[in-house]
Design an enzyme around this catalytic site. Structure first.
Site, PDB file in Angstrom:
ATOM      1  N   ASP A 322      48.359  51.882   8.833  1.00 48.24           N
ATOM      2  CA  ASP A 322      49.655  51.295   8.466  1.00 48.24           C
ATOM      3  C   ASP A 322      49.401  50.063   7.597  1.00 48.24           C
ATOM      4  O   ASP A 322      48.380  49.973   6.893  1.00 48.24           O
ATOM      5  CB  ASP A 322      50.444  50.982   9.753  1.00 48.24           C
ATOM      6  CG  ASP A 322      51.952  50.988   9.546  1.00 48.24           C
ATOM      7  OD1 ASP A 322      52.476  49.979   9.035  1.00 48.24           O
ATOM      8  OD2 ASP A 322      52.603  52.000   9.867  1.00 48.24           O
ATOM      9  N   ASP A 323      50.304  49.119   7.625  1.00 48.56           N
ATOM     10  CA  ASP A 323      50.229  47.908   6.796  1.00 48.56           C
ATOM     11  C   ASP A 323      48.909  47.151   7.026  1.00 48.56           C
ATOM     12  O   ASP A 323      48.271  47.322   8.044  1.00 48.56           O
ATOM     13  CB  ASP A 323      51.425  47.024   7.187  1.00 48.56           C
ATOM     14  CG  ASP A 323      51.849  46.093   6.071  1.00 48.56           C
ATOM     15  OD1 ASP A 323      51.130  45.995   5.062  1.00 48.56           O
ATOM     16  OD2 ASP A 323      52.913  45.465   6.211  1.00 48.56           O
ATOM     17  N   LYS A 407      52.950  56.835   4.298  1.00 53.27           N
ATOM     18  CA  LYS A 407      54.171  56.262   4.877  1.00 53.27           C
ATOM     19  C   LYS A 407      54.653  55.208   3.893  1.00 53.27           C
ATOM     20  O   LYS A 407      53.909  54.278   3.564  1.00 53.27           O
ATOM     21  CB  LYS A 407      53.841  55.634   6.237  1.00 53.27           C
ATOM     22  CG  LYS A 407      54.970  54.825   6.850  1.00 53.27           C
ATOM     23  CD  LYS A 407      54.565  54.339   8.244  1.00 53.27           C
ATOM     24  CE  LYS A 407      55.562  53.343   8.810  1.00 53.27           C
ATOM     25  NZ  LYS A 407      55.141  52.835  10.136  1.00 53.27           N
ATOM     26  N   ASP A 409      57.401  52.441   2.982  1.00 57.42           N
ATOM     27  CA  ASP A 409      58.394  51.567   3.606  1.00 57.42           C
ATOM     28  C   ASP A 409      59.467  51.176   2.586  1.00 57.42           C
ATOM     29  O   ASP A 409      59.582  51.792   1.518  1.00 57.42           O
ATOM     30  CB  ASP A 409      57.663  50.332   4.170  1.00 57.42           C
ATOM     31  CG  ASP A 409      58.278  49.836   5.457  1.00 57.42           C
ATOM     32  OD1 ASP A 409      59.508  49.686   5.486  1.00 57.42           O
ATOM     33  OD2 ASP A 409      57.539  49.603   6.416  1.00 57.42           O
ATOM     34  N   GLY A 466      66.654  54.832   7.872  1.00 58.79           N
ATOM     35  CA  GLY A 466      67.861  55.661   7.913  1.00 58.79           C
ATOM     36  C   GLY A 466      68.937  55.253   6.929  1.00 58.79           C
ATOM     37  O   GLY A 466      70.043  55.802   6.950  1.00 58.79           O
ATOM     38  N   ARG A 483      62.245  58.054   8.617  1.00 56.78           N
ATOM     39  CA  ARG A 483      62.699  57.272   9.760  1.00 56.78           C
ATOM     40  C   ARG A 483      64.221  57.254   9.761  1.00 56.78           C
ATOM     41  O   ARG A 483      64.844  57.097   8.715  1.00 56.78           O
ATOM     42  CB  ARG A 483      62.136  55.862   9.661  1.00 56.78           C
ATOM     43  CG  ARG A 483      60.668  55.757  10.069  1.00 56.78           C
ATOM     44  CD  ARG A 483      60.550  55.454  11.545  1.00 56.78           C
ATOM     45  NE  ARG A 483      61.127  54.145  11.750  1.00 56.78           N
ATOM     46  CZ  ARG A 483      60.447  53.002  11.574  1.00 56.78           C
ATOM     47  NH1 ARG A 483      59.181  53.015  11.275  1.00 56.78           N
ATOM     48  NH2 ARG A 483      61.065  51.851  11.757  1.00 56.78           N
ATOM     49  N   ASP A 487      62.645  49.684  13.948  1.00 55.03           N
ATOM     50  CA  ASP A 487      61.389  49.833  14.694  1.00 55.03           C
ATOM     51  C   ASP A 487      61.621  49.980  16.192  1.00 55.03           C
ATOM     52  O   ASP A 487      62.448  49.282  16.775  1.00 55.03           O
ATOM     53  CB  ASP A 487      60.501  48.604  14.469  1.00 55.03           C
ATOM     54  CG  ASP A 487      59.925  48.583  13.071  1.00 55.03           C
ATOM     55  OD1 ASP A 487      60.425  49.323  12.199  1.00 55.03           O
ATOM     56  OD2 ASP A 487      58.978  47.816  12.853  1.00 55.03           O
TER      57      ASP A 487
END
Ligand code: GAL
Length: 676
Positions: A322-323, A407, A409, A466, A483, A487
């Protein structure tokens, strides 16, 4: 037990010791409202959910509780209050929005003592006065009036209790179920061979092929494949299938495996076409345990742990960074500082990731796949270098390194998007404001295109929480999953608040396109400093069962070097995972909602139905279920308990009922199949 202690501590912290309260009046805003459960935003004292002065039908109130449907606040009165009064209604922050409609309930010891009826935007405040003599447990609830929670800003204005003496009341968003120790339901996999995992695998023509046959049973084990199409090779000792398919086509093969105790076979489809991720992604992601402390070494060890724990034998595949693999804009940590990009503009990983290609090769060598993370803005959510204006170069770099998953963001994109993007997309926008939605879609369309240009299958996972009903257009921008929420964190409030609100997106799930309610929060989690999940064992059964019913991508979020037997049992139940991985790709929805009972159902490819009976209450629930017609079930049905992997009954749906005991915050997960 540890996790229960943690919850008890959290609950104790939520208790409020009221100070300077007069002997006769306790204002609602003097209590701790932070733990109230609500469908959007955070609970506010003396302000609306948006932080504006409490205003109902033009009347402004100084005090009260600003919340949002669906909202629940438990107050432990213990018989210490005589009366509750308030003026309730929709806050004027919604500016007359027609979607706004709510209902207020005052519930004492399980009985509805007062109900407002439906209140809408602009309605005058409605006065409520309720006798509380003898009431021990009070619930203030705001429902959505049956039309969803959009714009349901709800105010309990001027809300106060009359009491006999100065007193304090404890509050919580949820009453907690009694503590229980973890208990394992998943039977141990047999020593004889068994082939697990999905029944279908999608690949694009010309992309490198990697698929590992997932099989349990004693080692050593050998593997075979009948009818393997030309271009693919099997390593019979590892079960890794590699190679490349040049042309589109549908291939039915037979996977086989053998050990000293026996052999097993399974029919399997390889679909070489446009679509990948034909079943939801299964793997691990670094965020929910390591967050900003991820490193190449930790990722490599996670890959080893996925193999060593045996989870690879149940179909778990992706190891996702991830990040924080990129350099940071202003961190004090020297391992995060360095050039963002090279002279030609290609991304440079930070010093914790000295060899991205080597890492990808290592992970592939184990038969696993590897993913990473970026953002369409200039900076990731954590403040590291992201892809803005380097999208094509980044997609090329990921493919060159050998990555299989991105992924993507949203963070910091808002700052560059405003006003610049109009009408370039030509995607139907379902009644939302065109420019805003196009702004929301554009960066994904861009990256989706560049990922597709690579000669490599890269799963594209959108992470914009979303926005703009992503489920309606995510597939059209090459997204494989998206998503649907903010979170997740390891509490019942967070997990159940997300998991039980997925119905709107559900019809859009299909092979290649999955709704993502965020990653799993079982095991040792903690965003940098880990602790055992705060979910109770039954809440964890609910979490995994629900995510599988929802056909969700399953991404383990814990430190896999710290697996305990219970967590492993949750992640290695092949019959439960088979629901998630079912090739029909239908996402379950809530068919029956009755008090604390939620019944979720989905059809499976073989004609069976998976049904989850969930209990949101804090006491076990017993019932005799007979409403089979609502679940579209007729005739005689064999009922199988998926966690226990046992047939438990055959019911005649015309006359029998199914006895169920559902644990507090727990689930009974069944598969029903027409009896032969
Ligand atoms: C959030 C995202 C998390 C994690 C984090 C990294 O926006 O929802 O899952 O990726 O960014 O900074």
């Amino acid at each position: 037990m540890h996790s229960r202690l943690f919850s008890a501590l959290g609950c104790a912290l939520a208790l409020f010791a009221a100070k300077n309260i007069s002997a006769e009046t306790v204002w609602l805003d003097q209590l701790d409202l932070r733990s109230a459960m609500q469908g959007y935003g955070e609970p506010h004292k003396n302000r609306s959910v948006e932080g504006n002065p409490l205003t109902i039908g033009g009347k402004v109130f100084k005090r009260g509780f600003g919340t949002h449907a669906e909202s629940i606040l438990h107050i432990n009165l213990g018989g210490g209050a005589q009366k509750f009064t308030a003026s309730v209604g929709v806050d004027d922050d919604v500016m007359g929005n027609a979607a706004s409609s709510v209902e207020f309930f005052v519930i004492g010891d399980g009985k509805t003592l007062w109900h407002s009826g439906v209140l809408r935007a602009g309605n005058a405040p409605k006065d409520c006065a309720v006798d509380l003599s003898g009431v021990k447990e009070l619930v203030l609830k705001v429902g959505d009036a049956g039309d969803g929670i959009d714009w349901d800003h709800a105010d309990w204005a001027d809300a106060k209790f009359e009491t006999a003496a100065a007193t304090t009341f404890a509050t919580s968003g949820e009453a907690l179920p009694p503590p229980i120790a973890p208990y394992i339901l998943t039977p141990a996999a047999p020593a004889t061979p068994r082939i697990n995992g999905a029944n279908v695998f999608g690949v694009r023509p010309g992309s490198p092929f990697l698929f590992t046959i997932a099989a349990t049973g004693d080692r050593p084990m050998t593997f075979s494949v009948k009818n393997l199409p030309a271009g693919l090779t099997l390593d019979p000792t590892t079960g890794h299938i590699t190679g490349l398919l040049k042309d589109k086509g549908n291939f039915t093969v037979v996977l086989g495996t053998k050990n000293a105790l026996g052999s097993a076979e399974k029919k399997f489809r390889i679909v070489c076409g446009d679509q990948i991720a034909l079943t939801p992604q299964m793997g691990w992601n670094s965020w929910n345990c390591f967050a900003g402390a991820v490193s190449q070494d930790r990722v490599q060890r996670a890959a080893d742990a996925l193999v060593k724990s045996g989870l690879i034998n149940h179909g778990w595949t992706y190891i996702n960074i991830d990040d924080y693999w990129e350099n940071h804009r202003d961190s004090k940590d020297p391992t995060l500082r360095g050039p963002f990009r090279d002279a030609e503009g290609f991304i440079v990983p930070n010093s914790r990731f000295p060899d991205m290609k080597g890492l990808a090769d290592y992970v592939h060598g184990l038969g696993l796949k590897i993913g990473l993370y970026s953002s369409p803005g200039p900076w990731t959510c954590g403040g590291c270098a992201a892809s803005y204006q380097h999208e094509e170069q980044d997609a090329q770099t990921y493919a060159e390194w050998g990555f299989d998953y991105l992924k993507y963001d949203w963070c910091s994109y808002g700052s560059v998007a405003s006003g610049k993007i109009t009408n370039v997309l030509n995607i139907p926008l379902w009644g939302k404001t065109a420019t805003n939605d196009e702004g929301a879609i554009y960066p994904y369309r861009l990256m989706g295109k560049f990922l597709r240009d690579q000669h490599r299958d890269i799963v594209f996972s959108l992470c914009q929480y979303g926005m703009a009903d992503v489920w309606k257009w995510g597939g059209s921008v090459q997204g494989n999953s998206w998503r649907t929420t903010g979170d997740i964190t390891d509490t019942w409030k967070s997990m159940s608040g997300i998991g039980f609100k997925q119905d709107a997106a559900a019809p859009f799930a299909k092979p290649g396109n999955w709704n993502d309610p965020d990653m799993l929060i079982v095991g040792e989690v903690g965003w940098g400093h880990t602790h055992p999940t705060r979910l109770t064992p039954d809440e964890q059964y609910t979490h995994i069962s629900l995510w599988c019913l929802l056909a969700a991508p399953l991404l383990i979020g814990c430190d896999m070097e710290k697996f305990d037997d219970f967590t492993l049992s949750l992640l290695s139940n092949d019959e439960v995972l088979a629901v998630d991985q079912d090739e029909l790709g239908q996402e379950a929805t809530c068919i029956i909602k009755d008090g604390n009972l939620r019944i979720y159902e989905r059809a499976l490819a073989n004609g069976s139905r998976a049904v989850g009976f969930f209990n949101l209450g804090i006491a076990p629930q017993k019932l005799a279920f007979a409403d089979f017609a609502k679940l579209n079930l007729a005739g005689k049905q064999v009922v199988r308990d998926l966690w226990r992997q046992q047939d438990v009954a055959t019911v005649d749906t015309a006359k029998d009922s199914l006895p169920l005991t559902i644990p507090a915050h727990g689930v009974v997960l069944y598969k029903l199949t027409a009896a032969k």
